[in-house]
Design a protein around this motif. Structure first.
Motif, PDB file in Angstrom:
ATOM      1  N   SER A 165     -17.724 -21.884 -15.887  1.00  0.00           N
ATOM      2  CA  SER A 165     -19.130 -21.510 -15.803  1.00  0.00           C
ATOM      3  C   SER A 165     -19.405 -21.123 -14.361  1.00  0.00           C
ATOM      4  CB  SER A 165     -20.032 -22.662 -16.245  1.00  0.00           C
ATOM      5  OG  SER A 165     -19.794 -23.813 -15.437  1.00  0.00           O
ATOM      6  N   LEU A 173     -27.850 -23.004 -10.562  1.00  0.00           N
ATOM      7  CA  LEU A 173     -27.468 -21.672 -11.039  1.00  0.00           C
ATOM      8  C   LEU A 173     -27.723 -20.647  -9.945  1.00  0.00           C
ATOM      9  CD1 LEU A 173     -26.568 -20.115 -13.667  1.00  0.00           C
ATOM     10  CD2 LEU A 173     -29.002 -19.618 -13.988  1.00  0.00           C
ATOM     11  N   TYR A 377     -26.808 -14.858 -26.574  1.00  0.00           N
ATOM     12  CA  TYR A 377     -27.487 -16.131 -26.826  1.00  0.00           C
ATOM     13  C   TYR A 377     -28.158 -16.146 -28.197  1.00  0.00           C
ATOM     14  CZ  TYR A 377     -31.283 -19.429 -27.074  1.00  0.00           C
ATOM     15  OH  TYR A 377     -32.155 -20.393 -27.527  1.00  0.00           O
ATOM     16  N   SER A 406     -25.081 -15.026 -16.697  1.00  0.00           N
ATOM     17  CA  SER A 406     -25.394 -16.459 -16.669  1.00  0.00           C
ATOM     18  C   SER A 406     -26.897 -16.680 -16.605  1.00  0.00           C
ATOM     19  CB  SER A 406     -24.717 -17.129 -15.469  1.00  0.00           C
ATOM     20  OG  SER A 406     -23.320 -17.060 -15.561  1.00  0.00           O
ATOM     21  N   TYR A 407     -27.569 -15.899 -15.771  1.00  0.00           N
ATOM     22  CA  TYR A 407     -29.017 -16.024 -15.619  1.00  0.00           C
ATOM     23  C   TYR A 407     -29.731 -15.695 -16.928  1.00  0.00           C
ATOM     24  CZ  TYR A 407     -33.766 -15.110 -13.949  1.00  0.00           C
ATOM     25  OH  TYR A 407     -35.126 -15.106 -13.792  1.00  0.00           O
ATOM     26  N   HIS A 410     -29.249 -18.536 -19.421  1.00  0.00           N
ATOM     27  CA  HIS A 410     -30.035 -19.685 -18.968  1.00  0.00           C
ATOM     28  C   HIS A 410     -31.524 -19.453 -19.210  1.00  0.00           C
ATOM     29  CE1 HIS A 410     -32.125 -22.269 -16.012  1.00  0.00           C
ATOM     30  NE2 HIS A 410     -31.113 -23.099 -16.203  1.00  0.00           N
ATOM     31  N   SER A 413     -32.402 -19.432 -23.100  1.00  0.00           N
ATOM     32  CA  SER A 413     -32.163 -20.732 -23.765  1.00  0.00           C
ATOM     33  C   SER A 413     -32.905 -21.868 -23.086  1.00  0.00           C
ATOM     34  CB  SER A 413     -30.661 -21.043 -23.757  1.00  0.00           C
ATOM     35  OG  SER A 413     -30.200 -21.298 -22.436  1.00  0.00           O
ATOM     36  N   GLY A 415     -32.298 -23.106 -20.311  1.00  0.00           N
ATOM     37  CA  GLY A 415     -31.330 -23.980 -19.665  1.00  0.00           C
ATOM     38  C   GLY A 415     -30.498 -24.828 -20.607  1.00  0.00           C
ATOM     39  N   GLN A 418     -25.061 -22.549 -21.810  1.00  0.00           N
ATOM     40  CA  GLN A 418     -24.374 -22.086 -20.612  1.00  0.00           C
ATOM     41  C   GLN A 418     -23.389 -20.981 -20.966  1.00  0.00           C
ATOM     42  OE1 GLN A 418     -21.755 -24.914 -18.392  1.00  0.00           O
ATOM     43  NE2 GLN A 418     -23.343 -24.785 -16.821  1.00  0.00           N
TER      44      GLN A 418
END
Length: 449
Positions: A165, A173, A377, A406-407, A410, A413, A415, A418
């Motif tokens: 990750s 993050l 996601y 990744s952003y 995050h 969701s 957070g 991942q």
């Protein structure tokens, strides 16, 4: 183990490396993954194969080790104890596949008229099958999705330093823009240990397009979604908007970009945060939105002079592009760095009077990455899958791409989910072809390969 970086290397360098390895005398396995944009090659060199007499620290050197230590692609070799040998990785543009075919015909063929078989996957294994056949090489074509899933499952179950990750050392993050003081990519990797049973999981494979695959077990997978907005979209738009000629050139541009000069932010609309719905002022409201906010200048003599200046400057850069293609002179001008200045210009002269190529490139990268992260996601939520792995040649170990995906995961969701990435993300299909392309291979079967 040390990992090869997903590097698009020059065609000549790739063929030089392969030639020094001496495929015919050393190879027990050569696997190809020929996509629409890129061709990937995995070559397996068994321990003790065709070693030279010279030694370093008592360890015989492989042929590939005799290249210049500063060579491009020096990190594209990995020792794999489980396979009792070394894997060599190569990647170059598919448009140069004819040179690869010529090389294989000269260095990877048995005596007489007998054809040499090579495992291959990807659309190019069908498209270029006749060309391979004409030079005495027969492709054993394997299903692309089976190879991709088999390659990923092998990595998930056998290597602790494979899946990671993207987080700062303190667990926070990194922002998608990544300030200049951000730690190196290696310092942001938080590795996940191998799992004997990694199922179920979602694979978001980003090539020219995007394939989203739900994997529930060995040989049990289903393509549940996809998108036409992928790496090919990013590269195609970049070629239309900038003067870059290669994917790596455009990636280099993004490192100097500031997308806030191109994207419309929440703060540009509200003058600050939109706190009622939890949107900060720095959140992108519309990619490329600031292009629409620019007013066209009225027809005045002052603006006429500016327009004339743009015409003169545009003509100058067109002549520079012409001179770069002149033999000998072009080589000299590249040595002076003219090509770098040319590719940092916006191809559209009217567009270029306001925006920089670096900013446009970063805006495109974040637009594509955010979209992929979001649909990844949403599909994971749809099927209640706890892990999302992002792979494919689009990522290329580039921190801005990884941080943006990744952003996005995050953000959508809250957070709770991942994004996970792979060191060998661009070679999943080639690795699966090397293993035989059977996603039904059980964990214990890998030791028999």
């Amino acid at each position: 183990m040390n990992s090869p970086k997903m590097t698009l290397i020059n065609k000549g360098i790739a063929l030089k490396l392969l030639k020094r390895v001496d495929v015919l005398s050393e190879s027990q396995s050569l696997a190809l993954d020929i996509g629409g944009s890129l061709a990937k090659i995995i070559y397996f060199q068994p321990d003790g194969a065709n070693r030279r007499k010279e030694k370093t620290d008592g360890i015989p050197k492989l042929c590939i080790d005799y290249l210049d230590p500063k060579r491009e692609g020096s990190s594209l070799s990995v020792r794999v104890p489980e396979l009792n040998g070394t894997l060599h990785f190569f990647c170059f543009e598919t448009r140069n596949i004819e040179d690869c075919i010529k090389f294989i015909s000269e260095h990877y063929r048995q005596n007489g008229k007998e054809k040499r078989r090579v495992r291959a996957t990807g659309g190019g294994s069908y498209k270029y099958d006749k060309l391979f056949s004409e030079v005495g090489v027969e492709l054993t074509k394997l299903d692309e999705m089976c190879c991709t899933v088999a390659g990923l499952t092998f990595l998930l179950t056998h290597f602790d330093h494979e899946v990671f990750s993207f987080l700062y050392p303190d667990g926070s993050l990194p922002p998608p823009g990544l300030p200049e003081s951000a730690p190196a990519l290696a310092e942001c990797r938080r590795f996940v240990d191998a799992r004997p049973d990694p199922f179920p999981y979602l694979l978001v494979h980003i090539g020219s397009g995007v394939s989203i695959v739900k994997v529930t077990g060995h040989g049990q997978f289903e393509r549940v979604s996809g998108s036409t907005i992928g790496g090919g979209t990013f590269w195609g738009l970049c070629r239309l908007l900038t003067n870059c000629k290669t994917f790596d050139e455009i990636i280099d541009l993004t490192k100097e970009g500031n997308n806030e000069r191109v994207d419309m932010l929440v703060g540009d609309i509200y003058g600050g945060d939109y706190s009622k719905v939890g949107l900060g002022a720095g959140v992108i409201a519309s990619s490329f939105g600031k292009v629409t906010m620019r007013k066209e200048p009225p027809p005045t003599f002052s603006n006429l002079r500016k327009a004339w200046r743009r015409v003169v400057c545009g003509t100058f850069w067109l002549w520079c592009d012409f001179m770069l293609n002149v033999p000998i002179l072009g080589h000299f001008l590249r040595r002076l760095g003219l090509e770098k200045h040319l590719r940092s210009r916006i191809a559209n002269i009217h567009f270029g009077k306001i925006f920089r190529a670096e900013d446009v490139a970063l805006s495109l990268l974040r637009m594509i990455s955010y979209n992929i992260g979001q649909i990844g996601y949403l599909n994971a939520k749809r099927y209640d899958l706890p892990r999302i792995y992002f792979g494919g040649n689009f990522i290329r170990d580039h921190p801005y791409t990884i941080a943006s995906i990744s952003y996005a995961v995050h953000f959508w969701s809250n957070g709770q989910t991942q994004a996970l990435f792979l060191l060998h993300d661009g070679y999943l299909g080639a690795l699966g072809a090397f293993l035989g392309g059977e996603s039904t291979i059980s964990e214990n079967s890998y030791s028999e390969l």
